[in-house]
Write an enzyme that holds these catalytic residues in place. Structure first.
Site, PDB file in Angstrom:
ATOM      1  CE  LYS A  40      70.566  66.958  88.166  1.00 53.43           C
ATOM      2  NZ  LYS A  40      69.942  67.775  87.080  1.00 53.43           N
TER       3      LYS A  40
ATOM      4  CB  THR B 208      62.892  61.409  81.478  1.00 55.49           C
ATOM      5  OG1 THR B 208      63.724  60.867  80.427  1.00 55.49           O
ATOM      6  CG2 THR B 208      62.219  60.267  82.228  1.00 55.49           C
TER       7      THR B 208
ATOM      8  N   GLY C  63      63.879  66.947  79.336  1.00 48.13           N
ATOM      9  CA  GLY C  63      63.848  68.261  79.976  1.00 48.13           C
ATOM     10  C   GLY C  63      63.773  68.255  81.489  1.00 48.13           C
ATOM     11  CB  THR C  64      64.019  65.638  84.125  1.00 50.40           C
ATOM     12  OG1 THR C  64      65.200  65.036  83.567  1.00 50.40           O
ATOM     13  CG2 THR C  64      62.812  64.804  83.737  1.00 50.40           C
ATOM     14  N   GLY C  65      66.157  68.001  83.719  1.00 51.14           N
ATOM     15  CA  GLY C  65      67.184  68.849  84.314  1.00 51.14           C
ATOM     16  C   GLY C  65      66.847  70.320  84.227  1.00 51.14           C
ATOM     17  CB  CYS C  66      65.469  72.365  81.452  1.00 49.65           C
ATOM     18  SG  CYS C  66      66.588  71.880  80.139  1.00 49.65           S
TER      19      CYS C  66
END
Length: 546
Positions: A181, A216, A218-221
């Site tokens: 990413k 942004t 919590g974008t990974g979760c």
């Protein structure tokens, strides 16, 4: 793992910590799973006191409670996917690793929470080593760039080439897929790539303009949970990442509308639902369904009555439609076409359609329309691929898979030639809303509703194309400035493809119950209204963009 499609509504377990403000951890996981049409389950690894401004404290429950949660779920529920997030200690990591080793789910996605947003390491060295021992059990790892650097034992990548090299190293080291990413890199674009062991080049790459927002959290979760859900349904890793990625981009674009907290706020996980529940026709039909059910508690709806219900696998009888189901004049799609008459008339009266037909539309307006249409086609091709994965028979699957590939190769070629390499504009709100709608319906609601949502993309375009051809010929086809583009939509092959999709929708409707047919009708008409808005936006967009 070569994952096969599982269910219309995948059962996806989140193993993660908490977030009282709902933006990250298992709260974000459950919202993302629901947004992608799955059923979310949750096992808590840590109770975190945090908000949008930071973490205040963390409590890790005893590992026997963690194991009891895991066993309670897996003893009762057959899981289709597991997403693993925050694991804060060696004991927690080992407990989850041992549980996963029993083959608890066909899809396992690990988002290795190792580095804080500010850059500090969240795990002790022993816990990092324990996490390395868990990663071979994953089918996909989704680290951010600082976490990727820790796993690769290299400095944090500062270029995309460095990030890809680290992704390849991690993929080879742990024998699994890695989603690289690029959101932490600078620049106007945010690249992502799927790399697999032993292959130098990424098997799939994605990019798009950076979404400018401070919200942004919590974008990974959210991304990892969404990918797990889509892949559990389709078995397509590249397509699942593409679908989840575009959904998350829209969640970022709409994040500023939430107004949650005073710091780094959450994304808008349910942005696509927001548009639906504020749709007057949706609300009117939902109320009508309540009235119908109240009048007839046995569920026998009168002919033509709209009924509301979620389309599920149990809504469709396993029987094949008989010849009598599709007799001429008794087709479900004939009803849909009649219901859309007013929308078609509105389209015909648009200045854009009039100008396109008689050749008086300005080149700037036409190029702006092509720009938005080319961006829309990217999402449309993914929606077609999702339909192919959900198709009930081989012929239908082959049609939509071929159509998806054709969009990527043939249809966009004419757009690119017309635009001559010009840099794209941002997708408009209308373009984004239409793309989000199609991906949601084809990715979440099963084949019948998804096909009904796609049908206007064929039928309305074929209808409008025929009318445009007639107008163009009336003013002089040979000199018409847009003749080459108009010809594509009156092509006999496109008309034949429209008939194929109509038949697929009719077959699906023939074996669906009244609630599912009502949902199909709603999806078709919603798509028609979005087509109207897409055509109508050109006059507005071309006067404000570029």
């Amino acid at each position: 793992m070569n994952t096969a499609p599982v269910l219309t509504v995948p059962r996806v377990l989140s193993i993660a910590g908490t977030d009282p403000t709902g933006g990250a951890g298992h709260a974000a996981d459950l919202k993302s799973i629901a947004a992608m049409g799955g059923y979310g389950l949750s096992v808590v690894t840590a109770v975190v006191a945090q908000n949008t401004q930071g973490v205040r404290s963390v409590h890790t429950p005893p590992v026997d409670i963690l194991r009891a949660q895991l066993d309670a779920v897996s003893d009762d529920v057959e899981l289709d996917a597991v997403k693993v997030g925050m694991l804060g200690s060696v004991d927690v990591i080992e407990t989850v690793r041992e549980w996963l080793a029993a083959g608890r789910a066909p899809v396992v996605v690990v988002d290795p929470v190792m580095v804080a947003t500010a850059g500090g390491r969240l795990l002790e060295r022993e816990a990092e080593e324990a996490l390395r021992g868990l990663l071979p059990a994953a089918d996909l790892i989704t680290p951010n760039l600082p976490e990727l650097a820790v796993l690769a034992e290299r400095p944090v990548a500062t270029t995309w080439d460095e990030a890809l090299a680290q992704g390849r190293a991690v993929s080879d080291a742990f024998g699994t897929r890695v989603l690289v990413k690029g959101g932490h890199l600078g620049g106007e674009l945010t690249p992502d790539a799927l790399v697999v062991p032993g292959v130098h080049e990424p098997v799939a790459e994605f990019t798009g303009p950076r979404v400018v927002t401070r919200n942004t959290h919590g974008t990974g979760c959210s991304l990892s949970s969404a990918v797990a859900t889509v892949v559990a349904r389709t078995g397509d890793w590249a397509g699942g990442i593409g679908t989840a990625r575009e959904w998350l981009r829209a969640a970022l674009r709409t994040a500023d509308t939430l107004h949650v907290g005073h710091g780094n706020g959450p994304v808008h996980h349910m942005h696509h639902v927001q548009a639906l529940v504020t749709d007057p026709q949706f609300l009117a039909e939902a109320c009508a369904a309540d009235a119908t059910e109240a009048a007839d508690p046995d569920g026998a709806a009168p002919a033509g009555a709209a009924t509301q219900g979620a389309p599920a696998a149990s809504d469709v009888s396993p029987r094949e439609p008989s010849a009598g189901d599709l007799v001429p004049g008794d087709r479900f799609t004939d009803e849909l076409w009649a219901d859309s008459a007013e929308i078609r008339e509105q389209i015909a009266q648009l200045d854009f359609i009039r100008g396109l037909g008689n050749g008086t539309l300005g080149p700037e307006a036409f190029e702006w329309y092509l720009d938005q249409d080319m961006q829309y086609l990217e999402y449309y091709s993914r929606a077609l691929a999702l339909l192919a994965a959900a198709a009930p028979d081989e012929d239908t699957r082959e049609h939509f898979a071929s159509a998806s590939a054709s969009v990527v190769t043939a249809e966009t070629a004419l757009h690119r030639a017309r635009l001559a390499g010009r840099a794209p504009h941002e997708p408009s709100e209308t373009t984004s809303a239409y793309a989000d709608f199609l991906l949601a319906r084809t990715g979440q609601d099963g084949f019948a509703v998804g096909a009904a949502a796609i049908l206007p993309c064929y039928w309305l375009y074929a209808h409008v194309g025929t009318e445009l051809m007639e107008r163009a010929r009336a003013v002089g086809w040979e000199e018409h400035p847009y003749a080459d583009w108009l010809a594509t939509y009156s092509d006999p092959g496109f008309q034949e493809a429209t008939d194929t999709v109509r038949r697929a929708v009719d077959r699906a409707a023939a074996v669906a119950n009244p609630a599912s047919r009502s949902e199909m009708r709603r999806a078709f008409l919603r798509a028609c209204r979005l087509e109207l808005a897409f055509f109508a936006q050109t006059a507005r967009g071309s006067s404000t963009e570029g």
